[in-house]
Design a protein around this motif. Sequence first.
Motif, PDB file in Angstrom:
ATOM      1  N   VAL B  67      34.687   6.759   9.260  1.00  0.00           N
ATOM      2  CA  VAL B  67      33.706   6.451  10.299  1.00  0.00           C
ATOM      3  C   VAL B  67      32.325   6.902   9.858  1.00  0.00           C
ATOM      4  N   GLY B  68      31.330   6.665  10.705  1.00  0.00           N
ATOM      5  CA  GLY B  68      29.955   7.042  10.378  1.00  0.00           C
ATOM      6  C   GLY B  68      29.655   8.470  10.785  1.00  0.00           C
ATOM      7  N   CYS B  69      28.408   8.667  11.209  1.00  0.00           N
ATOM      8  CA  CYS B  69      27.912  10.018  11.443  1.00  0.00           C
ATOM      9  C   CYS B  69      27.803  10.280  12.942  1.00  0.00           C
ATOM     10  N   MET B  70      28.345  11.407  13.396  1.00  0.00           N
ATOM     11  CA  MET B  70      28.277  11.734  14.818  1.00  0.00           C
ATOM     12  C   MET B  70      26.984  12.444  15.175  1.00  0.00           C
ATOM     13  N   GLY B  71      26.200  12.761  14.171  1.00  0.00           N
ATOM     14  CA  GLY B  71      24.944  13.461  14.407  1.00  0.00           C
ATOM     15  C   GLY B  71      25.041  14.955  14.170  1.00  0.00           C
ATOM     16  N   HIS B  72      26.286  15.437  14.026  1.00  0.00           N
ATOM     17  CA  HIS B  72      26.444  16.877  13.780  1.00  0.00           C
ATOM     18  C   HIS B  72      26.439  17.137  12.273  1.00  0.00           C
ATOM     19  N   CYS B  73      25.319  16.781  11.646  1.00  0.00           N
ATOM     20  CA  CYS B  73      25.274  16.818  10.185  1.00  0.00           C
ATOM     21  C   CYS B  73      25.433  18.233   9.641  1.00  0.00           C
ATOM     22  N   TYR B  74      25.027  19.238  10.444  1.00  0.00           N
ATOM     23  CA  TYR B  74      25.129  20.618   9.966  1.00  0.00           C
ATOM     24  C   TYR B  74      26.563  21.004   9.670  1.00  0.00           C
ATOM     25  N   ALA B  75      27.525  20.367  10.365  1.00  0.00           N
ATOM     26  CA  ALA B  75      28.919  20.772  10.243  1.00  0.00           C
ATOM     27  C   ALA B  75      29.713  19.871   9.322  1.00  0.00           C
ATOM     28  N   GLU B  76      29.022  19.022   8.560  1.00  0.00           N
ATOM     29  CA  GLU B  76      29.743  18.135   7.644  1.00  0.00           C
ATOM     30  C   GLU B  76      30.444  18.962   6.579  1.00  0.00           C
ATOM     31  N   PRO B  77      31.556  18.466   6.058  1.00  0.00           N
ATOM     32  CA  PRO B  77      32.290  17.264   6.451  1.00  0.00           C
ATOM     33  C   PRO B  77      32.997  17.445   7.797  1.00  0.00           C
ATOM     34  N   LEU B  78      33.022  16.370   8.553  1.00  0.00           N
ATOM     35  CA  LEU B  78      33.542  16.396   9.906  1.00  0.00           C
ATOM     36  C   LEU B  78      34.795  15.528   9.981  1.00  0.00           C
ATOM     37  N   VAL B  79      35.828  16.090  10.598  1.00  0.00           N
ATOM     38  CA  VAL B  79      37.090  15.351  10.741  1.00  0.00           C
ATOM     39  C   VAL B  79      37.481  15.383  12.210  1.00  0.00           C
ATOM     40  N   THR B  80      37.900  14.250  12.751  1.00  0.00           N
ATOM     41  CA  THR B  80      38.351  14.200  14.144  1.00  0.00           C
ATOM     42  C   THR B  80      39.803  13.746  14.165  1.00  0.00           C
ATOM     43  N   VAL B  81      40.615  14.460  14.953  1.00  0.00           N
ATOM     44  CA  VAL B  81      42.033  14.119  14.996  1.00  0.00           C
ATOM     45  C   VAL B  81      42.420  13.679  16.399  1.00  0.00           C
ATOM     46  N   TYR B  82      43.008  12.505  16.496  1.00  0.00           N
ATOM     47  CA  TYR B  82      43.595  12.020  17.743  1.00  0.00           C
ATOM     48  C   TYR B  82      45.105  12.162  17.592  1.00  0.00           C
ATOM     49  N   LYS B  83      45.709  13.027  18.410  1.00  0.00           N
ATOM     50  CA  LYS B  83      47.167  13.109  18.373  1.00  0.00           C
ATOM     51  C   LYS B  83      47.656  12.958  19.801  1.00  0.00           C
ATOM     52  N   PRO B  84      48.618  12.088  20.034  1.00  0.00           N
ATOM     53  CA  PRO B  84      49.112  11.909  21.393  1.00  0.00           C
ATOM     54  C   PRO B  84      49.501  13.247  22.009  1.00  0.00           C
ATOM     55  N   GLY B  85      49.122  13.479  23.241  1.00  0.00           N
ATOM     56  CA  GLY B  85      49.435  14.739  23.910  1.00  0.00           C
ATOM     57  C   GLY B  85      48.321  15.765  23.777  1.00  0.00           C
ATOM     58  N   LEU B 388      21.374  14.701  14.027  1.00  0.00           N
ATOM     59  CA  LEU B 388      20.748  13.729  14.911  1.00  0.00           C
ATOM     60  C   LEU B 388      21.002  14.106  16.362  1.00  0.00           C
ATOM     61  N   ALA B 389      20.021  13.848  17.212  1.00  0.00           N
ATOM     62  CA  ALA B 389      20.211  14.100  18.628  1.00  0.00           C
ATOM     63  C   ALA B 389      19.514  12.999  19.407  1.00  0.00           C
ATOM     64  N   GLU B 390      20.206  12.484  20.401  1.00  0.00           N
ATOM     65  CA  GLU B 390      19.591  11.490  21.267  1.00  0.00           C
ATOM     66  C   GLU B 390      19.413  12.121  22.639  1.00  0.00           C
ATOM     67  N   VAL B 391      18.167  12.266  23.054  1.00  0.00           N
ATOM     68  CA  VAL B 391      17.874  12.942  24.319  1.00  0.00           C
ATOM     69  C   VAL B 391      16.952  12.057  25.154  1.00  0.00           C
ATOM     70  N   PRO B 392      16.985  12.225  26.484  1.00  0.00           N
ATOM     71  CA  PRO B 392      16.075  11.429  27.297  1.00  0.00           C
ATOM     72  C   PRO B 392      14.622  11.745  26.944  1.00  0.00           C
ATOM     73  N   MET B 393      13.752  10.755  26.992  1.00  0.00           N
ATOM     74  CA  MET B 393      12.325  11.001  26.826  1.00  0.00           C
ATOM     75  C   MET B 393      11.901  11.997  27.896  1.00  0.00           C
ATOM     76  N   GLY B 394      11.011  12.900  27.551  1.00  0.00           N
ATOM     77  CA  GLY B 394      10.593  13.893  28.521  1.00  0.00           C
ATOM     78  C   GLY B 394      11.320  15.217  28.347  1.00  0.00           C
ATOM     79  N   THR B 395      12.291  15.281  27.457  1.00  0.00           N
ATOM     80  CA  THR B 395      12.923  16.546  27.115  1.00  0.00           C
ATOM     81  C   THR B 395      11.875  17.417  26.430  1.00  0.00           C
ATOM     82  N   THR B 396      11.944  18.728  26.623  1.00  0.00           N
ATOM     83  CA  THR B 396      10.925  19.556  25.981  1.00  0.00           C
ATOM     84  C   THR B 396      11.332  19.886  24.550  1.00  0.00           C
ATOM     85  N   LEU B 397      10.331  20.224  23.766  1.00  0.00           N
ATOM     86  CA  LEU B 397      10.591  20.626  22.384  1.00  0.00           C
ATOM     87  C   LEU B 397      11.472  21.865  22.350  1.00  0.00           C
ATOM     88  N   ARG B 398      11.275  22.755  23.317  1.00  0.00           N
ATOM     89  CA  ARG B 398      12.053  23.988  23.328  1.00  0.00           C
ATOM     90  C   ARG B 398      13.549  23.686  23.470  1.00  0.00           C
TER      91      ARG B 398
END
Lengths: 176, 639
Positions: B67-85, B388-398
């Motif tokens: 898959v592509g990038c979730m935006g959490h580049c600091y934690a690469e390599p990133l692995v996601t596991v889907y296991k039933p239950g 990467l982060a997607e935030v609403p416009m108007g979010t503060t820099l802080r």
Amino acid sequence: MHLTEEEKRVALEQTGNILENYSRERGNLIPILQQVQEKLGYVPLVAMEEVARHLGIPAVDVYSVATFYNQFRLIPPGKHQIKVCMGTACHMKGGNIILDCWKRRLGIDVNQVTPDREFSLERVACVGCCTMAPVTVIDEEVYGKVTPTRVDGLLFSFGVKIPKGQQKEGEAVEQQ
Amino acid sequence: MSSSSIVAETFAKLRQKSRTAWQSLRDRPLILVGTATCGRAAGALEILKVIKEELEKHGIDARVLEVGCMGHCYAEPLVTVYKPGFPPISYGYVTGGIAARLVQDFLGGDDPCLEFALAALETNDMVPALTDFPRGMIEKPIILDKCGLIDPEKIEHYIALGGYAALARALTREPEWVVEEIKASGLRGRGGAGFPTGRKWETCRLAPGEKKYVICNADEGDPGAFMDRAILESNPHEVLEGLAIAAYAVGARQGYFYIRAEYPLAVERVKKAIEEARQAGLLGTNILGSGFSFNVDVFQGSGAFVCGEETALIASMEGEPGLPRHRPPFPATAGLWGKPTVINNVKTLAYVPHIIERGAQWFRETGTAGSPGTAVFALAGKVINTGLAEVPMGTTLRQLVYDVGSGIPKGKSFKAVQIGGPSGGCLPEAALDMPIDFDSLSQAGAMMGSGGMVILDEDDCMVEIARFFLDFTQKESCGKCTMCRLGTRQMLDILEAITKGQGRPGDIELLLELAEDVKAGSLCGLGKTAPNPVLSTIRYFRDEYEAHIKERRCPALMCRELIAYYILPEKCERSCDACVGSCPVEAIYPNEDRIKVIDQQKCVKCASCLEACPPQYKAVIKLSPPELVAERGRKVNIP
């Protein structure tokens, strides 16, 4: 850089093959030059003249495009192409220090090739791996978080012996 | 049957097929590995290999997806596991060992290895979910919502999660309706200047002429920005769908992706996406039976920053050097080959399907009145959670720096944030509480730009950062306008002198004067904004400039000509030789007391010794001005 007759012949032949796939429209100029560079690794003068003839434009127009864009290389690259990222994040994390390390170890400046044509050194604006800064791209592989000692290590992994203590600034590194 | 019901029916079939394919993925455990460029640089391909080998070795039946990038580049390599239950769990900083354990213990057994978990992707009782963290509460992904969750090379994943429904919807309506909807949404171009997208489309739609073009501008040249790359590598169909809707709205039958050559993976994935869409009948002749035809090709940029500017981009596609020209006429009326052309940024186009699907009103609910929607920022530099982060416009820099980015690493203090790349500026701590949108940023002397954000800490010199950006724009100036070509050169010369300790009184005033001239005397955005980094750093950090000029001192200890490395004799450990070994030029030697000394003549100031000195000693320091070394009074014996 002096090209051998053989290199010129190969360049002409390959350029001819590429040109067969393109119509004589000016809009094809950059894609053609990109193809030439992909095949040959650089865009020699003979190829530019050939492209100009094909498109029916003055050779100086081709030359002006080839020299305007950073992507085009006019001399043959080294066997291994080392590109040091000089983006903001890399710069803030010491990219210039890493570039200096490569220069020192290879004994060449940016946009030059080692005399044995093993390595060439380039700076790139940003490869978009800012989170891994500072970054060096060797051939197509991206190496993140590079340190001066890692530069030595990477060269070592390419079989270069770094003679510690005997080397002066700017002196070419001996190859094994 | 009317053409709109044909479209609806054809698309419904396609969607049903895709949903079936998507659901069938879950019949056994599923492992996602992020292999965008950032993941690859961190070793994701190696992890992928380990996972496949381990699955084979233990005979575990599971699917592995790239898959592509979730935006959490600091934690690469990133692995996601889907296991039933289990809830879907993402693991960060994955090594070969962790990958092997995930396969053996989690998939093979029932230990979810929570010690390595970053977060769950859904709220549950077992693992904190992403949305439970401060970051998750601020983020509001619209265009990044599928990034990192789907295989970018499988169109059915995108369709199953709602993709291409907007194109199908648009095709059942009049093009005018599409233009009106985008106008009503208030969407502004995400490439930097923030021009209203709907107005651009309308101008192009109304422009006379049969032949029109739409171009996706993916010439992301700002150093420090990588969101366009991440989107194209993680979810190219979203942008492609936006481009097709744009084409339908303005009446174009041919479109282009203009992608910079430095992004080979993005080029590859976009080409693949175009091919898949064509085969699915979502591109090409008579799309979904609507009668609308549209083709897309990829044009690779050749590494010229100025080509991000519309008219220069067009010049390069026409086979010319990328020189901008005077506007008007705007490309929307006379663009590529003189035909009306819409050029939109990757992110702008990525918003389009969402707006068409959910409506202009929905889009306006997020963000500020003047800048609706979200903004995608690429956080880099001295911040803990880069990515990467997607935030609403108007979010503060802080909020961005401290909640999303988790603050400054190594306990250092925040100094400034550089927004908008070479066209933007540096904002100081006092600006942290400013809500960010297009207008507030330009008032503060910065610029939204494409959203690259580099965070600077106390170790970063503001004069040097201004010099760095000016060096960049100076090199990238196409040379057409005299003020941009020569004015930036003059400014750069002055800045270089200052960072080398050769600044003269009056230099700051001269810089300010030149900056105004360069702005006034340049045709395109490159020249008009080139002085911004200099102007904003002088505005907020004038004292640093003065320290360089008057005292030959770099307060941040960064400018190499103005610092020296020094080993504190009282802290140096006699039996340790770490720095000696680390020095690439043999400038460090032990003196007669086995205290290490740096030969300042040989030292190339690479900071290797500073890194190498074990943290329990911390004997290597930087001094500015360099004369302080001599003042320390220790006699240096050259053996």
